[in-house]
Scaffold this motif. Structure first.
Motif, PDB file in Angstrom:
ATOM      1  N   VAL A  29       0.839  -1.200   0.000  1.00 43.86           N
ATOM      2  CA  VAL A  29       0.000   0.000   0.000  1.00 43.86           C
ATOM      3  C   VAL A  29       0.875   1.250   0.000  1.00 43.86           C
ATOM      4  N   VAL A  30       1.927   1.232   0.794  1.00 40.30           N
ATOM      5  CA  VAL A  30       2.844   2.375   0.818  1.00 40.30           C
ATOM      6  C   VAL A  30       3.450   2.594  -0.567  1.00 40.30           C
ATOM      7  N   THR A  31       3.879   1.521  -1.200  1.00 37.85           N
ATOM      8  CA  THR A  31       4.479   1.633  -2.536  1.00 37.85           C
ATOM      9  C   THR A  31       3.489   2.206  -3.538  1.00 37.85           C
ATOM     10  N   GLN A  32       2.230   1.827  -3.410  1.00 36.21           N
ATOM     11  CA  GLN A  32       1.202   2.305  -4.333  1.00 36.21           C
ATOM     12  C   GLN A  32       0.950   3.801  -4.186  1.00 36.21           C
ATOM     13  N   PHE A  33       1.001   4.311  -2.946  1.00 29.32           N
ATOM     14  CA  PHE A  33       0.555   5.685  -2.710  1.00 29.32           C
ATOM     15  C   PHE A  33       1.679   6.683  -2.396  1.00 29.32           C
ATOM     16  N   ALA A  34       2.837   6.207  -1.988  1.00 28.66           N
ATOM     17  CA  ALA A  34       3.887   7.145  -1.568  1.00 28.66           C
ATOM     18  C   ALA A  34       4.344   8.024  -2.725  1.00 28.66           C
ATOM     19  N   PRO A  35       4.527   9.315  -2.491  1.00 27.71           N
ATOM     20  CA  PRO A  35       5.019  10.207  -3.543  1.00 27.71           C
ATOM     21  C   PRO A  35       6.456   9.837  -3.941  1.00 27.71           C
ATOM     22  N   ALA A  36       6.859  10.309  -5.108  1.00 26.79           N
ATOM     23  CA  ALA A  36       8.226  10.080  -5.579  1.00 26.79           C
ATOM     24  C   ALA A  36       9.222  10.613  -4.552  1.00 26.79           C
ATOM     25  N   GLY A  37      10.270   9.839  -4.344  1.00 25.80           N
ATOM     26  CA  GLY A  37      11.307  10.247  -3.416  1.00 25.80           C
ATOM     27  C   GLY A  37      11.146   9.700  -2.016  1.00 25.80           C
ATOM     28  N   VAL A  38       9.976   9.129  -1.716  1.00 26.97           N
ATOM     29  CA  VAL A  38       9.743   8.530  -0.397  1.00 26.97           C
ATOM     30  C   VAL A  38      10.213   7.079  -0.423  1.00 26.97           C
ATOM     31  N   ASP A  39      10.993   6.684   0.568  1.00 25.31           N
ATOM     32  CA  ASP A  39      11.502   5.315   0.673  1.00 25.31           C
ATOM     33  C   ASP A  39      10.399   4.419   1.234  1.00 25.31           C
ATOM     34  N   PRO A  40       9.838   3.513   0.423  1.00 25.25           N
ATOM     35  CA  PRO A  40       8.725   2.686   0.907  1.00 25.25           C
ATOM     36  C   PRO A  40       9.092   1.810   2.094  1.00 25.25           C
ATOM     37  N   VAL A  41      10.310   1.302   2.119  1.00 31.17           N
ATOM     38  CA  VAL A  41      10.731   0.440   3.226  1.00 31.17           C
ATOM     39  C   VAL A  41      10.803   1.234   4.530  1.00 31.17           C
ATOM     40  N   ALA A  42      11.419   2.389   4.471  1.00 27.12           N
ATOM     41  CA  ALA A  42      11.536   3.218   5.671  1.00 27.12           C
ATOM     42  C   ALA A  42      10.160   3.672   6.160  1.00 27.12           C
ATOM     43  N   GLU A  43       9.289   4.023   5.225  1.00 22.16           N
ATOM     44  CA  GLU A  43       7.943   4.463   5.599  1.00 22.16           C
ATOM     45  C   GLU A  43       7.133   3.315   6.200  1.00 22.16           C
ATOM     46  N   THR A  44       7.283   2.130   5.625  1.00 21.28           N
ATOM     47  CA  THR A  44       6.601   0.952   6.164  1.00 21.28           C
ATOM     48  C   THR A  44       7.094   0.644   7.570  1.00 21.28           C
ATOM     49  N   ASP A  45       8.402   0.719   7.770  1.00 20.28           N
ATOM     50  CA  ASP A  45       8.965   0.476   9.094  1.00 20.28           C
ATOM     51  C   ASP A  45       8.405   1.476  10.113  1.00 20.28           C
ATOM     52  N   ARG A  46       8.228   2.716   9.693  1.00 19.42           N
ATOM     53  CA  ARG A  46       7.688   3.732  10.608  1.00 19.42           C
ATOM     54  C   ARG A  46       6.247   3.412  10.978  1.00 19.42           C
ATOM     55  N   ILE A  47       5.443   3.059   9.983  1.00 14.02           N
ATOM     56  CA  ILE A  47       4.038   2.727  10.246  1.00 14.02           C
ATOM     57  C   ILE A  47       3.940   1.524  11.180  1.00 14.02           C
ATOM     58  N   GLU A  48       4.719   0.489  10.893  1.00 18.96           N
ATOM     59  CA  GLU A  48       4.682  -0.720  11.722  1.00 18.96           C
ATOM     60  C   GLU A  48       5.127  -0.412  13.150  1.00 18.96           C
ATOM     61  N   SER A  49       6.173   0.401  13.303  1.00 16.86           N
ATOM     62  CA  SER A  49       6.666   0.756  14.635  1.00 16.86           C
ATOM     63  C   SER A  49       5.598   1.510  15.423  1.00 16.86           C
ATOM     64  N   GLU A  50       4.912   2.432  14.752  1.00 13.14           N
ATOM     65  CA  GLU A  50       3.837   3.176  15.409  1.00 13.14           C
ATOM     66  C   GLU A  50       2.727   2.240  15.858  1.00 13.14           C
ATOM     67  N   GLU A  51       2.393   1.264  15.030  1.00 13.31           N
ATOM     68  CA  GLU A  51       1.315   0.334  15.354  1.00 13.31           C
ATOM     69  C   GLU A  51       1.685  -0.580  16.514  1.00 13.31           C
TER      70      GLU A  51
END
Length: 215
Positions: free
Chosen positions: A55-77
């Motif tokens: 989902v992150v890969t589908q929606f993240a704007p250009a330049g956003v690291d999907p792995v790093a963003e996913t790790d952040r979401i998972e950590s928050e959860e």
């Protein structure tokens, strides 16, 4: 009354099936959308039951690291278990089953799955297939094929409990018998038996298998 299904093993999705995490998930995707100026409603329309990184890969704007963003979401959860609860009947049902006859199959990561199950008092599975255990997540059949085989059976011998279209499609593609949990009534649920929650499920042992009653 949906009647009775025969199975060798039972496979359970987590979010929406065993654990009600709707509010927590919606808040997480809302934070993601807010960070990147995205439409949260568009994300939520397709996110349920799918691996976070997809989902992150589908929606993240250009330049956003999907792995790093996913790790952040998972950590928050993982850090936030407020607002999650047991889907009625889940702990009692799983606690009554032979651990060698059931598994959890989820699009959440292993760490998040264990955190949520523990937080609401649901027994931990002997076999868990999480997002980090597969190459292709739901709706691909790999998660359910892998879980059934880890228990020593084929997916065609399994009854699957799912609440989301991606999971129902995954179970069907694997050759399992899906049961809809909750209120989803889209195309993926057409013609399938359903229950409101796990309190409506009864399981008894038979010669070499299980009989699953759906009330």
């Amino acid at each position: 009354m949906n009647g009775e299904l025969a199975a060798s093993v039972l496979l359970f999705d987590m979010d929406g099936t065993l654990v009600d995490s709707t509010a927590s998930v919606e808040r997480a995707w809302g934070r993601f959308a807010g960070r990147h100026g995205l439409d949260a409603s568009a994300i939520l329309a397709v996110a349920h039951g799918r691996p976070t990184i997809e989902v992150v890969t589908q929606f993240a704007p250009a330049g956003v690291d999907p792995v790093a963003e996913t790790d952040r979401i998972e950590s928050e959860e993982i850090d936030r278990t407020d607002g999650i609860s047991e889907v009625p009947g889940s702990a009692a049902l799983l606690g009554s089953l032979d651990p060698a006859r059931w598994a959890v199959v989820t699009s959440a990561t292993r760490a998040l799955t264990l955190r949520r199950l523990e937080a609401v008092g649901i027994p931990l599975p002997k076999v868990l297939v999480a997002a980090d255990d597969v190459v292709r997540g739901k709706p691909d059949p790999q998660p359910y094929l892998q879980a059934a085989r880890a228990l020593g059976f084929e997916a065609s011998e399994a009854v699957v409990f799912e609440d989301a279209p991606a999971g129902l499609e995954s179970a069907r593609a694997a050759g399992a018998a899906p049961v809809v949990v909750g209120g989803y009534r889209g195309p993926a649920a057409e013609g399938l038996p359903r229950v409101p929650d796990m309190a409506a499920v009864r399981v008894r042992a038979t010669d070499g298998g299980l009989a699953v009653s759906l009330c």
